[in-house]
Design a protein around this motif. Structure first.
Motif, short mmCIF file in Angstrom:
data_model
loop_
_atom_site.label_atom_id
_atom_site.label_comp_id
_atom_site.label_asym_id
_atom_site.label_seq_id
_atom_site.Cartn_x
_atom_site.Cartn_y
_atom_site.Cartn_z
N GLY A 1 0.80 -1.21 0.00
CA GLY A 1 0.00 0.00 0.00
C GLY A 1 0.83 1.26 0.00
N CYS A 2 1.92 1.25 0.77
CA CYS A 2 2.79 2.43 0.83
C CYS A 2 3.50 2.66 -0.50
CB CYS A 2 3.80 2.27 1.96
SG CYS A 2 3.08 2.34 3.63
N ILE A 3 3.86 1.59 -1.18
CA ILE A 3 4.52 1.72 -2.49
C ILE A 3 3.59 2.42 -3.48
CG2 ILE A 3 5.30 0.41 -4.51
CD1 ILE A 3 6.45 -1.65 -2.52
N ILE A 4 2.33 2.01 -3.50
CA ILE A 4 1.35 2.64 -4.41
C ILE A 4 1.17 4.11 -4.05
CG2 ILE A 4 -1.02 2.59 -5.28
CD1 ILE A 4 0.61 0.15 -6.08
N LEU B 1 -2.51 14.81 -1.68
CA LEU B 1 -2.70 13.39 -1.40
C LEU B 1 -3.10 13.24 0.06
CD1 LEU B 1 -2.43 10.54 -2.70
CD2 LEU B 1 -0.19 10.40 -1.60
N LEU B 2 -4.15 12.44 0.29
CA LEU B 2 -4.65 12.17 1.64
C LEU B 2 -4.63 10.67 1.86
CD1 LEU B 2 -6.10 13.04 4.29
CD2 LEU B 2 -8.26 12.84 3.03
N GLY B 3 -3.80 10.22 2.80
CA GLY B 3 -3.78 8.80 3.12
C GLY B 3 -4.98 8.44 3.97
N HIS C 1 1.05 3.45 8.70
CA HIS C 1 0.32 4.10 7.62
C HIS C 1 0.23 5.62 7.84
CE1 HIS C 1 -1.45 -0.09 6.94
NE2 HIS C 1 -0.57 0.17 5.99
N PHE C 2 0.78 6.08 8.95
CA PHE C 2 1.04 7.51 9.14
C PHE C 2 2.54 7.79 9.03
CE2 PHE C 2 1.97 11.43 11.29
CZ PHE C 2 0.92 12.26 10.95
N THR C 3 3.33 7.06 9.82
CA THR C 3 4.76 7.38 9.93
C THR C 3 5.52 7.19 8.63
OG1 THR C 3 5.22 5.14 10.75
CG2 THR C 3 4.81 6.85 12.39
N LEU D 1 1.66 16.16 2.30
CA LEU D 1 0.42 15.41 2.19
C LEU D 1 -0.23 15.30 3.56
CD1 LEU D 1 1.40 12.56 3.55
CD2 LEU D 1 2.15 12.02 1.24
N HIS D 2 -1.46 14.79 3.58
CA HIS D 2 -2.21 14.65 4.81
C HIS D 2 -2.57 13.18 5.02
CE1 HIS D 2 -3.76 19.11 4.52
NE2 HIS D 2 -2.46 19.01 4.33
N ILE D 3 -2.77 12.79 6.29
CA ILE D 3 -3.13 11.41 6.61
C ILE D 3 -4.28 11.43 7.61
CG2 ILE D 3 -2.34 9.17 7.46
CD1 ILE D 3 -0.76 9.96 5.07
#
Length: 346
Positions: free
Chosen positions: A221-224, A241-243, A251-253, A260-262
């Motif tokens: 997921g992080c790669i994409i 981009l918003l995670g 998935h934040f760090t 970008l925002h998470i």
């Protein structure tokens, strides 16, 4: 909670920003104190409130059920009222930031995802909930159509349910064309659902007994998301981009340092606050080519998500991870409908 804790340091030292997802009222208070700048909700929100704030949400359901005879209309109103409560809590931040922060997203009933006109109509109704309302729309063919119209109306947009590079690129191009044509450039967030993508890939690997190392699979997921971020910057696309869909602190760090925002649940945010770890930039962490190659060869769906042309617009809605995610929303909304019917029967 520390007066200058983890998220405050992230915001001071990097352009990365923290949003809170599907919060209770207490979660909002804690998240705002911790540094949250915006909030997301989704169609499962009220079913989660039945577990986390049962007295509050059932009181809303009981009152609405007396006022609205149709269960579908009642369910929508309950969701909207619960979201409006959060909007009021974020409103001071919205006003202080002159409309650049303090947004709360609301998404339509997932049973109508294929109806662009319905999506636009619900967005128009939701604007009455609060001036810091932001519409949240899945990037499938119907959602793309609705987003194009809403850009022309200058409405803040959260484009969601993005699992593939091709989805992110396509909706950025649509926004660019609609903004150029209308002259409007409303706030625009491109939401990659990182954790759910990882969850779907893990279940696929388990079901199909695919031999792949867990540490390689966990990077999918992080790669994409990193590729989407890189393309948005390289091509100069408007939007942020918003995670989303986080399933762990990584998935934040793993995105800290990026512009970008998470959005994360308070349980995940609380874990990060408690750890109060160092702020290290990870957005440009390199991925070995052999890791990408192994994922593309071994894991069904990864290639279609990773390649620029992996999906066409007509395939967005039928992509496995998206269906997996949408099913969660359908189930969550069904639980709200069941709760409305049950409370009405009483």
């Amino acid at each position: 909670m520390a007066a200058f804790g983890y998220f405050h340091r992230v915001h001071t030292e990097t352009p990365t920003r923290f949003w809170i997802n599907n919060p209770t009222a207490q979660d909002v208070e804690r998240a705002l104190a911790a540094g949250a700048i915006d909030c997301t909700t989704n169609p499962s929100y009220c079913s989660k409130l039945v577990q986390s704030e049962p007295a509050y949400i059932r009181a809303v359901i009981d009152r609405v059920a007396q006022e609205v005879k149709d269960d579908n209309e009642a369910a929508e109103r309950v969701y909207h009222e619960a979201s409006a409560r959060i909007m009021r809590m974020f409103l001071p931040l919205y006003e202080k930031s002159v409309g650049t922060q303090g947004f709360v997203t609301v998404q339509d009933d997932p049973r109508f995802d294929d109806d662009a006109e319905h999506i636009v109509d619900v967005t128009m109704r939701c604007q009455k909930l609060g001036k810091n309302f932001m519409t949240k729309i899945p990037v499938i063919a119907s959602g793309v159509e609705a987003i194009e119209e809403l850009v022309a109306r200058n409405d803040p947009i959260g484009a969601t349910e993005i699992f593939a590079v091709s989805q992110a690129v396509h909706i950025c191009e649509v926004y660019h064309r609609a903004a150029a044509k209308s002259g409007n450039h409303p706030p625009f967030y491109v939401t990659h659902i990182t954790g759910i993508f990882d969850q779907y890939m893990a279940e696929t690997v388990k079901a199909e007994r695919i031999a792949i190392a867990p540490d390689i699979l966990a990077q999918a997921g992080c790669i994409i998301a990193r590729k989407e971020y890189r393309l948005m910057k390289e091509r100069g696309y408007e939007g942020t981009l918003l995670g989303g869909g986080a399933r762990g602190t990584q998935h934040f760090t793993e995105f800290v340092g990026g512009d970008l925002h998470i959005t994360i649940n308070w349980s995940t945010a609380e874990e990060l606050v408690a750890k109060d770890g160092p702020v290290g930039s990870r957005i440009d962490a390199p991925t070995p080519r052999e890791v990408v190659d192994e994922l593309r060869v071994k894991v069904p769906g990864f290639r279609r998500a990773y390649d620029d042309d992996g999906l066409c617009v007509e395939e967005f809605a039928s992509f496995g991870p998206l269906i997996f995610f949408k099913t969660m929303f359908l189930n969550g909304y069904a639980r709200l409908l069941d709760e409305v019917a049950e409370r009405r029967a009483r």
